[in-house]
Design a protein around this motif. Structure first.
Motif, short mmCIF file in Angstrom:
data_model
loop_
_atom_site.label_atom_id
_atom_site.label_comp_id
_atom_site.label_asym_id
_atom_site.label_seq_id
_atom_site.Cartn_x
_atom_site.Cartn_y
_atom_site.Cartn_z
N VAL A 5 0.85 -1.19 0.00
CA VAL A 5 0.00 0.00 0.00
C VAL A 5 0.89 1.23 0.00
N GLU A 6 0.76 2.03 -1.06
CA GLU A 6 1.57 3.24 -1.21
C GLU A 6 0.81 4.46 -0.71
N SER A 7 1.57 5.46 -0.32
CA SER A 7 0.99 6.75 0.04
C SER A 7 2.05 7.83 -0.12
N GLY A 8 1.61 9.08 -0.13
CA GLY A 8 2.56 10.19 -0.12
C GLY A 8 2.69 10.96 -1.41
N GLY A 9 2.01 10.55 -2.46
CA GLY A 9 2.10 11.30 -3.70
C GLY A 9 1.34 12.61 -3.61
N GLY A 10 1.44 13.40 -4.66
CA GLY A 10 0.73 14.67 -4.69
C GLY A 10 1.32 15.64 -5.67
N LEU A 11 0.91 16.89 -5.54
CA LEU A 11 1.38 17.97 -6.40
C LEU A 11 2.42 18.78 -5.65
N VAL A 12 3.55 19.04 -6.30
CA VAL A 12 4.62 19.81 -5.68
C VAL A 12 5.26 20.71 -6.73
N GLN A 13 5.78 21.83 -6.30
CA GLN A 13 6.45 22.73 -7.23
C GLN A 13 7.86 22.24 -7.54
N PRO A 14 8.39 22.62 -8.69
CA PRO A 14 9.79 22.26 -9.00
C PRO A 14 10.73 22.72 -7.88
N GLY A 15 11.67 21.84 -7.53
CA GLY A 15 12.58 22.11 -6.43
C GLY A 15 12.08 21.63 -5.09
N GLY A 16 10.84 21.21 -5.04
CA GLY A 16 10.26 20.76 -3.79
C GLY A 16 10.58 19.31 -3.47
N SER A 17 9.97 18.83 -2.39
CA SER A 17 10.23 17.48 -1.90
C SER A 17 8.93 16.74 -1.61
N LEU A 18 9.01 15.44 -1.72
CA LEU A 18 7.93 14.55 -1.32
C LEU A 18 8.55 13.28 -0.75
N ARG A 19 7.81 12.61 0.13
CA ARG A 19 8.23 11.30 0.60
C ARG A 19 7.13 10.29 0.34
N LEU A 20 7.46 9.27 -0.39
CA LEU A 20 6.52 8.18 -0.65
C LEU A 20 6.75 7.07 0.37
N SER A 21 5.67 6.41 0.75
CA SER A 21 5.75 5.29 1.67
C SER A 21 5.12 4.07 1.03
N CYS A 22 5.66 2.91 1.35
CA CYS A 22 5.11 1.64 0.86
C CYS A 22 5.07 0.68 2.03
N ALA A 23 3.87 0.39 2.50
CA ALA A 23 3.69 -0.52 3.62
C ALA A 23 3.41 -1.92 3.10
N ALA A 24 4.20 -2.88 3.58
CA ALA A 24 4.05 -4.27 3.16
C ALA A 24 3.27 -5.06 4.20
N SER A 25 2.65 -6.14 3.73
CA SER A 25 1.79 -6.95 4.60
C SER A 25 2.56 -7.99 5.39
N ARG A 26 3.86 -8.06 5.16
CA ARG A 26 4.66 -9.00 5.92
C ARG A 26 6.03 -8.41 6.20
#
Length: 114
Positions: A5-26
């Motif tokens: 299950v992924e989360s953390g995407g979105g809209l960001v301006q150039p030069g900005g930052s984002l952190r994506l997460s991926c939660a696993a079931s095991r």
């Protein structure tokens, strides 16, 4: 079997930052390799970064020095920290896990635009 299950995407301006997460079931320590691919509009899916069970990490040339893959074994989660984002980083980002089989998350949209 592994659910992701992924989360953390979105809209960001150039030069900005984002952190994506991926939660696993095991327990991710039992998964050979986990990582991230991305698919820009109209293009093929490409490898972004991956991390092995032995904590070996690798990156696509296009993201080296800007993106960092990491993991939290206690939370069964892999992260992708994305800094200095560019418009060409815009894509759907997919988490994957490889054991004897391959597993994919549902994808999360990242849009870099002013």
């Amino acid at each position: 079997q592994v659910q992701l299950v992924e989360s953390g995407g979105g809209l960001v301006q150039p030069g900005g930052s984002l952190r994506l997460s991926c939660a696993a079931s095991r327990n991710i320590f039992t998964i050979n390799t986990m990582g991230w691919y991305r698919q820009p509009p109209g293009k093929q899916r490409e490898l972004v970064a991956e991390i092995t069970s032995r904590d070996s990490r690798s990156y696509a040339d296009s993201v080296k020095g800007r993106f960092t893959i990491s993991r939290d074994i206690a939370k069964n989660t892999v992260y992708l920290q994305m800094n200095s984002l560019k418009p060409e980083d815009s894509a759907v980002y997919y988490c994957y896990a490889r054991t004897t089989l391959g597993y994919w998350g549902q994808g999360t949209q990242v849009t870099v635009s002013s």
